[in-house]
Motif scaffolding. Sequence first.
Motif, PDB file in Angstrom:
ATOM      1  N   MET A 185       0.844  -1.196   0.000  1.00 58.16           N
ATOM      2  CA  MET A 185       0.000   0.000   0.000  1.00 58.16           C
ATOM      3  C   MET A 185       0.879   1.245   0.000  1.00 58.16           C
ATOM      4  N   THR A 186       0.383   2.296  -0.605  1.00 58.06           N
ATOM      5  CA  THR A 186       1.069   3.583  -0.652  1.00 58.06           C
ATOM      6  C   THR A 186       0.201   4.628   0.024  1.00 58.06           C
ATOM      7  N   ALA A 187       0.834   5.468   0.826  1.00 61.40           N
ATOM      8  CA  ALA A 187       0.136   6.578   1.478  1.00 61.40           C
ATOM      9  C   ALA A 187       0.720   7.895   0.982  1.00 61.40           C
ATOM     10  N   HIS A 188      -0.137   8.769   0.523  1.00 61.83           N
ATOM     11  CA  HIS A 188       0.246  10.116   0.125  1.00 61.83           C
ATOM     12  C   HIS A 188      -0.186  11.074   1.242  1.00 61.83           C
ATOM     13  N   VAL A 189       0.763  11.840   1.748  1.00 63.45           N
ATOM     14  CA  VAL A 189       0.536  12.701   2.908  1.00 63.45           C
ATOM     15  C   VAL A 189       0.674  14.166   2.483  1.00 63.45           C
ATOM     16  N   VAL A 190      -0.293  14.970   2.861  1.00 64.48           N
ATOM     17  CA  VAL A 190      -0.206  16.417   2.653  1.00 64.48           C
ATOM     18  C   VAL A 190      -0.339  17.100   4.007  1.00 64.48           C
ATOM     19  N   ALA A 191       0.711  17.824   4.399  1.00 63.18           N
ATOM     20  CA  ALA A 191       0.681  18.619   5.631  1.00 63.18           C
ATOM     21  C   ALA A 191       0.276  20.040   5.262  1.00 63.18           C
ATOM     22  N   ARG A 192      -0.806  20.530   5.867  1.00 63.99           N
ATOM     23  CA  ARG A 192      -1.334  21.857   5.532  1.00 63.99           C
ATOM     24  C   ARG A 192      -1.220  22.781   6.742  1.00 63.99           C
ATOM     25  N   GLY A 193      -0.596  23.918   6.493  1.00 65.98           N
ATOM     26  CA  GLY A 193      -0.460  24.923   7.544  1.00 65.98           C
ATOM     27  C   GLY A 193      -0.859  26.303   7.033  1.00 65.98           C
ATOM     28  N   ARG A 194      -0.080  27.304   7.426  1.00 64.80           N
ATOM     29  CA  ARG A 194      -0.378  28.675   6.996  1.00 64.80           C
ATOM     30  C   ARG A 194       0.935  29.358   6.625  1.00 64.80           C
ATOM     31  N   GLN A 195       0.974  29.900   5.422  1.00 64.75           N
ATOM     32  CA  GLN A 195       2.194  30.545   4.926  1.00 64.75           C
ATOM     33  C   GLN A 195       2.506  31.803   5.721  1.00 64.75           C
ATOM     34  N   GLY A 196       3.818  32.115   5.795  1.00 62.77           N
ATOM     35  CA  GLY A 196       4.212  33.326   6.504  1.00 62.77           C
ATOM     36  C   GLY A 196       5.665  33.678   6.232  1.00 62.77           C
ATOM     37  N   HIS A 197       6.106  34.797   6.809  1.00 65.07           N
ATOM     38  CA  HIS A 197       7.481  35.262   6.657  1.00 65.07           C
ATOM     39  C   HIS A 197       8.371  34.503   7.636  1.00 65.07           C
ATOM     40  N   ALA A 198       9.557  34.097   7.146  1.00 64.86           N
ATOM     41  CA  ALA A 198      10.458  33.318   7.995  1.00 64.86           C
ATOM     42  C   ALA A 198      10.936  34.106   9.207  1.00 64.86           C
ATOM     43  N   ALA A 199      10.900  35.443   9.115  1.00 65.01           N
ATOM     44  CA  ALA A 199      11.320  36.268  10.254  1.00 65.01           C
ATOM     45  C   ALA A 199      10.239  36.365  11.327  1.00 65.01           C
ATOM     46  N   TYR A 200       9.034  35.965  10.993  1.00 69.18           N
ATOM     47  CA  TYR A 200       7.920  36.044  11.945  1.00 69.18           C
ATOM     48  C   TYR A 200       7.194  34.690  12.005  1.00 69.18           C
TER      49      TYR A 200
END
Length: 382
Positions: A185-200
């Motif tokens: 079996m194969t599992a496809h994983v999508v991790a979803r977050g929120r984009q932002g600036h690396a400094a913040y």
Amino acid sequence: MTDTLCPVSLTQDLVRCPSITPEEGGALQLLQSVLEGAGFTCIRVDRNGTPNLFARWGARGHPRSLGFNGHTDVVPLGNPDDWTRAPFGGESDAGRIWGRGACDMKSGVAAFVAAAVDFVRTTPPDGAVILTITGDEEGPSQDGTVALLDWMAPRGEAMSACIVGEPTCPNTMGEMIKIGRRGSMTAHVVARGRQGHAAYPHKAANPLPVLVHYLDRLARHDLDRGTDHFDPSTLALTTIDVGNPASNVIPAQGRATLNIRFNDLHTSASLSDWLRDVARDVCAGTDVTLDLEFHISGESFLTPPGPLSDLVAQAVTDECGVVPVLSTSGGTSDARFIKDHCPVVEFGLVGTSLHQVDEYAEIDQIHQLKAVYGRILQAYFA
């Protein structure tokens, strides 16, 4: 005296058919002509553009109906310039037949076709010999052997036992028979977050630490230690993708894919539940979600050692002079579909060159394989 059908010449003719999945390439047409000439009833069972051939000698529905299964489709060539032999030339040289599909598995098909033809001509059995040959084993495998079995069921066509002619021997002819296979079996994983600036980073929801933590949990976990007939199950991470070209941007999502090969301690359903449970655990207290999508190639199965494996093992020993190991190693095969229809085992050539550039099959082994299949037929119908 009846002429015998040469499996080596038939292998060469099949290799010369350019049957890269899903192209038929003339391979099934060739086999149909050979088999009909020997008195087999042949029917093309194509589905959704996938070519398949059903052939039967003897009465439909006979309680003793020995089947053989194989495929004539082959994997792509890769870079044709890397080949030192014509990929579809079927050249005979240095004791080998060269070309794509020579090993996997046109030689196997040629061997069981030749054995079956000679057998019904010289020793017509009280029973039926059934051949199911597909052009979709190397591809999606949705309309190949599955389509043949779907077509057979309502028509009363049935095999009481089946031999799959895939290459099964790692190094020496006769050393291994497959009596089962691990599930895949194969599992496809999508991790979803929120984009932002690396400094913040506090203003974003970075999905990558959660994804990495999840994958680490999975990779460190021992699924089991094996069973009487199966090696331990394995989990392999096969890709991790973010696609973020900017070093100062926290991405909104990341992706990963993993493959699990599992034994009879698990099912695809139980493993899917485990993957979801771990995902919920690592996402707890974060603003990240893990979405999972599964593709099931097949469940694990076992044909317990018994009359069928004993019969095949004896034929191998008598012809090859070795006692074969009964194994469940390797990837998937179409036996995973046939096991729901009848008892099934696999035996074929040494698979050293399968899927490689300059693929080949040893001529002596092709003759041996036909002889093994001939012994199986004689013993089964004795």
